[in-house]
Design an enzyme around this catalytic site. Structure first.
Site, PDB file in Angstrom:
ATOM      1  N   GLU A   3       0.836  -1.198   0.000  1.00 34.01           N
ATOM      2  CA  GLU A   3       0.000   0.000   0.000  1.00 34.01           C
ATOM      3  C   GLU A   3       0.868   1.244   0.000  1.00 34.01           C
ATOM      4  OE1 GLU A   3      -4.048  -1.212   2.109  1.00 34.01           O
ATOM      5  OE2 GLU A   3      -2.377  -1.459   3.460  1.00 34.01           O
ATOM      6  N   CYS A  24       3.670   8.397   1.435  1.00 27.09           N
ATOM      7  CA  CYS A  24       4.239   7.367   2.303  1.00 27.09           C
ATOM      8  C   CYS A  24       4.358   6.089   1.482  1.00 27.09           C
ATOM      9  CB  CYS A  24       3.306   7.179   3.496  1.00 27.09           C
ATOM     10  SG  CYS A  24       3.832   5.892   4.620  1.00 27.09           S
ATOM     11  N   CYS A  70       6.872  -7.632   6.786  1.00 27.26           N
ATOM     12  CA  CYS A  70       8.048  -7.153   7.516  1.00 27.26           C
ATOM     13  C   CYS A  70       8.561  -8.252   8.431  1.00 27.26           C
ATOM     14  CB  CYS A  70       7.691  -5.912   8.342  1.00 27.26           C
ATOM     15  SG  CYS A  70       9.121  -5.202   9.181  1.00 27.26           S
ATOM     16  N   CYS A 108       6.976  -6.195  15.115  1.00 30.86           N
ATOM     17  CA  CYS A 108       6.545  -5.375  16.252  1.00 30.86           C
ATOM     18  C   CYS A 108       5.072  -5.705  16.526  1.00 30.86           C
ATOM     19  CB  CYS A 108       6.695  -3.891  15.931  1.00 30.86           C
ATOM     20  SG  CYS A 108       8.362  -3.459  15.408  1.00 30.86           S
ATOM     21  N   CYS A 144       1.977  -3.477  15.250  1.00 28.35           N
ATOM     22  CA  CYS A 144       1.955  -3.037  13.850  1.00 28.35           C
ATOM     23  C   CYS A 144       1.278  -4.091  12.974  1.00 28.35           C
ATOM     24  CB  CYS A 144       3.392  -2.792  13.388  1.00 28.35           C
ATOM     25  SG  CYS A 144       3.557  -2.548  11.613  1.00 28.35           S
ATOM     26  N   GLY A 172       7.010  -2.439   5.754  1.00 27.39           N
ATOM     27  CA  GLY A 172       8.358  -2.975   5.682  1.00 27.39           C
ATOM     28  C   GLY A 172       9.416  -2.167   6.399  1.00 27.39           C
ATOM     29  N   GLU A 173      10.576  -2.791   6.549  1.00 23.20           N
ATOM     30  CA  GLU A 173      11.729  -2.147   7.185  1.00 23.20           C
ATOM     31  C   GLU A 173      12.713  -1.764   6.076  1.00 23.20           C
ATOM     32  OE1 GLU A 173      12.985  -0.849  10.021  1.00 23.20           O
ATOM     33  OE2 GLU A 173      14.690  -0.518   8.715  1.00 23.20           O
ATOM     34  N   SER A 192      12.507   5.722   7.559  1.00 25.66           N
ATOM     35  CA  SER A 192      12.197   5.371   8.947  1.00 25.66           C
ATOM     36  C   SER A 192      12.675   3.953   9.227  1.00 25.66           C
ATOM     37  CB  SER A 192      10.685   5.466   9.160  1.00 25.66           C
ATOM     38  OG  SER A 192      10.339   5.027  10.453  1.00 25.66           O
ATOM     39  N   SER A 241      12.437   4.519  14.986  1.00 29.34           N
ATOM     40  CA  SER A 241      11.289   4.066  15.773  1.00 29.34           C
ATOM     41  C   SER A 241      11.782   3.592  17.125  1.00 29.34           C
ATOM     42  CB  SER A 241      10.588   2.924  15.030  1.00 29.34           C
ATOM     43  OG  SER A 241       9.968   3.438  13.880  1.00 29.34           O
ATOM     44  N   LEU A 242      11.701   4.455  18.115  1.00 30.50           N
ATOM     45  CA  LEU A 242      12.261   4.131  19.432  1.00 30.50           C
ATOM     46  C   LEU A 242      11.235   3.396  20.301  1.00 30.50           C
ATOM     47  CD1 LEU A 242      14.854   4.429  21.024  1.00 30.50           C
ATOM     48  CD2 LEU A 242      14.060   6.644  21.837  1.00 30.50           C
ATOM     49  N   ASN A 289      -2.599   3.460  16.593  1.00 27.00           N
ATOM     50  CA  ASN A 289      -3.706   3.277  15.652  1.00 27.00           C
ATOM     51  C   ASN A 289      -4.142   1.824  15.683  1.00 27.00           C
ATOM     52  OD1 ASN A 289      -3.769   5.949  14.518  1.00 27.00           O
ATOM     53  ND2 ASN A 289      -1.804   5.463  13.573  1.00 27.00           N
ATOM     54  N   CYS A 321      -0.547   5.245  10.306  1.00 23.41           N
ATOM     55  CA  CYS A 321       0.677   4.505  10.638  1.00 23.41           C
ATOM     56  C   CYS A 321       0.334   3.160  11.242  1.00 23.41           C
ATOM     57  CB  CYS A 321       1.479   5.235  11.713  1.00 23.41           C
ATOM     58  SG  CYS A 321       2.026   6.845  11.269  1.00 23.41           S
TER      59      CYS A 321
HETATM   60  N1  SAH Z   1       9.669  -0.298   9.580  1.00 23.40           N
HETATM   61  C1  SAH Z   1       9.898   1.082   9.703  1.00 23.40           C
HETATM   62  C2  SAH Z   1       9.006   1.937   8.846  1.00 23.40           C
HETATM   63  C3  SAH Z   1       7.546   1.597   8.761  1.00 23.40           C
HETATM   64  S1  SAH Z   1       6.535   1.819  10.145  1.00 23.40           S
HETATM   65  C4  SAH Z   1       9.812   1.502  11.158  1.00 23.40           C
HETATM   66  O1  SAH Z   1       9.323   0.725  11.968  1.00 23.40           O
HETATM   67  O2  SAH Z   1      10.270   2.584  11.454  1.00 23.40           O
HETATM   68  C5  SAH Z   1       6.278   3.583  10.252  1.00 23.40           C
HETATM   69  C6  SAH Z   1       5.970   4.063  11.695  1.00 23.40           C
HETATM   70  O3  SAH Z   1       4.642   3.670  12.114  1.00 23.40           O
HETATM   71  C7  SAH Z   1       6.917   3.474  12.708  1.00 23.40           C
HETATM   72  O4  SAH Z   1       7.374   4.432  13.613  1.00 23.40           O
HETATM   73  C8  SAH Z   1       6.041   2.464  13.381  1.00 23.40           C
HETATM   74  O5  SAH Z   1       6.531   2.092  14.620  1.00 23.40           O
HETATM   75  C9  SAH Z   1       4.704   3.171  13.437  1.00 23.40           C
HETATM   76  N2  SAH Z   1       3.586   2.260  13.726  1.00 23.40           N
HETATM   77  C10 SAH Z   1       3.502   0.953  13.431  1.00 23.40           C
HETATM   78  N3  SAH Z   1       2.319   0.451  13.871  1.00 23.40           N
HETATM   79  C11 SAH Z   1       1.658   1.466  14.435  1.00 23.40           C
HETATM   80  C12 SAH Z   1       0.352   1.582  15.039  1.00 23.40           C
HETATM   81  N4  SAH Z   1      -0.492   0.541  15.110  1.00 23.40           N
HETATM   82  N5  SAH Z   1      -0.037   2.789  15.508  1.00 23.40           N
HETATM   83  C13 SAH Z   1       0.803   3.859  15.403  1.00 23.40           C
HETATM   84  N6  SAH Z   1       2.020   3.812  14.817  1.00 23.40           N
HETATM   85  C14 SAH Z   1       2.448   2.631  14.362  1.00 23.40           C
HETATM   86 FE1  SF4 Z   2       8.139  -3.678  10.592  1.00 21.82          FE
HETATM   87 FE2  SF4 Z   2       8.138  -1.050  11.168  1.00 21.82          FE
HETATM   88 FE3  SF4 Z   2       5.917  -2.541  11.488  1.00 21.82          FE
HETATM   89 FE4  SF4 Z   2       7.974  -2.901  13.146  1.00 21.82          FE
HETATM   90  S1  SF4 Z   2       6.716  -1.031  12.927  1.00 21.82           S
HETATM   91  S2  SF4 Z   2       6.772  -4.530  12.141  1.00 21.82           S
HETATM   92  S3  SF4 Z   2       9.679  -2.566  11.762  1.00 21.82           S
HETATM   93  S4  SF4 Z   2       6.933  -2.082   9.566  1.00 21.82           S
END
Ligand code: SAH
Ligand code: SF4
Length: 358
Positions: free
Chosen positions: A94, A107, A114, A118, A121, A174-175, A206, A228-229, A305, A348
């Site tokens: 997407e 975006c 991925c 996490c 996500c 994805g990462e 990111s 992404s901390l 989200n 996100c």
């Molecule tokens: N893999 C990369 C880039 C894609 S995710 C990364 O993790 O940085 C883009 C951002 O959306 C990241 O900061 C991720 O942690 C955040 N994200 C993922 N799932 C989310 C959710 N359910 N609600 C809010 N932010 C989320």
């Molecule tokens: Fe992958 Fe980023 Fe989602 Fe973590 S937040 S599962 S690194 S896409």
């Protein structure tokens, strides 16, 4: 093996120059073809009128310009748009366009699924399918430029030429840093003046914290970095971002310092998804402030989200405010990211392209 045509869409300027050198053509051919593809949007070699007829025919024989296929499109109440793109018979990804008053952000996805898993996500929940090619990554920008021009959404005027897409973020599925070479080829095209001509600071990668790849990105294509901390301690981050077991917080922050060491004006964006009762307590904020003190940091708080069966909840607005105020009181630049496109699952963490495939 049947002869595989080379897809020129994703070749970086250097790679395209090498491609032409292989067929005994001079480097300026690469510039011409990049302009045709990325600026003019021309996909048929026969329409590239400043190439010789012989070269046009040769390219049609050995090369192609292949884009992902659009298989879905939704528009949110807040005008965010999301497209579902098929990259092969088994995989979709997407891309999302977020219009704001002073910018338009695209975006884009870098992988189908991925590896990082996490738990908050939707992409991570679905598992890993494959890396996108550089053509599939830059193809998203190619498509979005044309789709938005047809949509006639009001372009933002930043300089002489108004444009719909002023910023690109690799924050879709994805990462990106687990697909470094393809991401670098695509970002080089984003920055190239003969292609999209975006400024370095307007392209953001990111990452969940792939430390060695952060160093390589800095050396090869130092675009803006978002990290992404999501947690102020290793014990909590091990759970929320499992990659932390391999690259813990100290190693990650050292890599962040190296990333900006040659560009003193740059800042790193730290993303922090706020999960109710998991990482949103005032103590977490204080610990986070201590961690980031002295770093050239901007903090983006992202209220969680939700997606189907997600094991987390978004904090109450008051808790988000308290968290932010603690960081602001420590002079840390902190914004709470506005939720965009959640009615069409475009916010996100809600992207999960493959669920559309039976
Ligand atoms: N893999 C990369 C880039 C894609 S995710 C990364 O993790 O940085 C883009 C951002 O959306 C990241 O900061 C991720 O942690 C955040 N994200 C993922 N799932 C989310 C959710 N359910 N609600 C809010 N932010 C989320
Ligand atoms: Fe992958 Fe980023 Fe989602 Fe973590 S937040 S599962 S690194 S896409």
């Amino acid at each position: 093996m049947p002869f595989q045509k080379t897809n020129l869409l994703g070749l970086s300027p250097d790679a395209l120059t090498a491609f032409f050198a292989d067929i005994k053509e001079r480097p300026f051919r690469a510039t011409q073809v990049i302009k045709w593809i990325h600026q003019q949007g021309v996909l048929d070699f026969h329409d590239m009128t400043n190439l010789t007829k012989g070269l046009r025919a040769q390219l049609a024989d050995i090369a192609e310009i292949k884009l992902p296929e659009i298989v879905g499109h939704q528009i949110s109440r807040d005008k965010t748009q999301k497209w579902l793109l098929r990259v092969d018979p088994e995989n979709c990804v997407e891309m999302v366009f977020i219009p704001e008053d002073d910018r338009g952000t695209l975006c884009v996805s870098s992988q189908a699924g991925c590896l990082v898993h996490c738990p908050f996500c939707a992409t991570g929940k679905q598992g890993f399918r494959r890396n996108l090619t550089s053509g599939e990554i830059i193809g998203q920008l190619w498509l979005a430029e044309r789709l938005l021009a047809e949509n006639q959404c009001e372009p933002v005027s930043l300089s002489k030429t108004p444009r719909n897409i002023t910023n690109v973020v690799l924050m879709g599925m994805g990462e990106p840093l687990f697909n470094l070479d393809n991401v670098i080829a695509a970002t080089r095209l984003m920055l190239n003046d003969n292609a999209y001509g975006l400024a370095r600071r307007r392209v953001t990668v990111s990452t969940a914290g792939v430390v060695p790849a952060m160093d390589k990105l800095r050396e090869r294509c130092p675009v803006s970095l978002a990290v992404s901390l999501h947690a102020p301690s290793d014990s909590l981050r091990n759970e929320l971002v499992p990659l932390n077991r391999k690259y813990p917080i100290k190693a990650l922050l050292d890599a962040c310092r190296r990333y900006v060491s040659h560009a003193p004006k740059d800042k790193i964006t730290f993303e922090y998804v706020l999960l109710r009762d998991r990482n949103d307590r005032p103590d977490d904020a204080r610990q986070l402030a201590r961690l980031l003190k002295g770093l050239p940091a901007k903090i983006n708080l992202i209220p969680f989200n939700p997606f189907p069966d997600a094991p987390y909840r978004r904090p109450r607005p008051a808790a988000i405010e308290v968290f932010r105020n603690i960081l602001l009181a420590q002079d840390l630049m902190t914004i709470t990211r506005k939720t965009r496109g959640d009615d069409i699952a475009a916010a996100c963490g809600q992207l999960a392209g493959n669920k559309y495939i039976a």
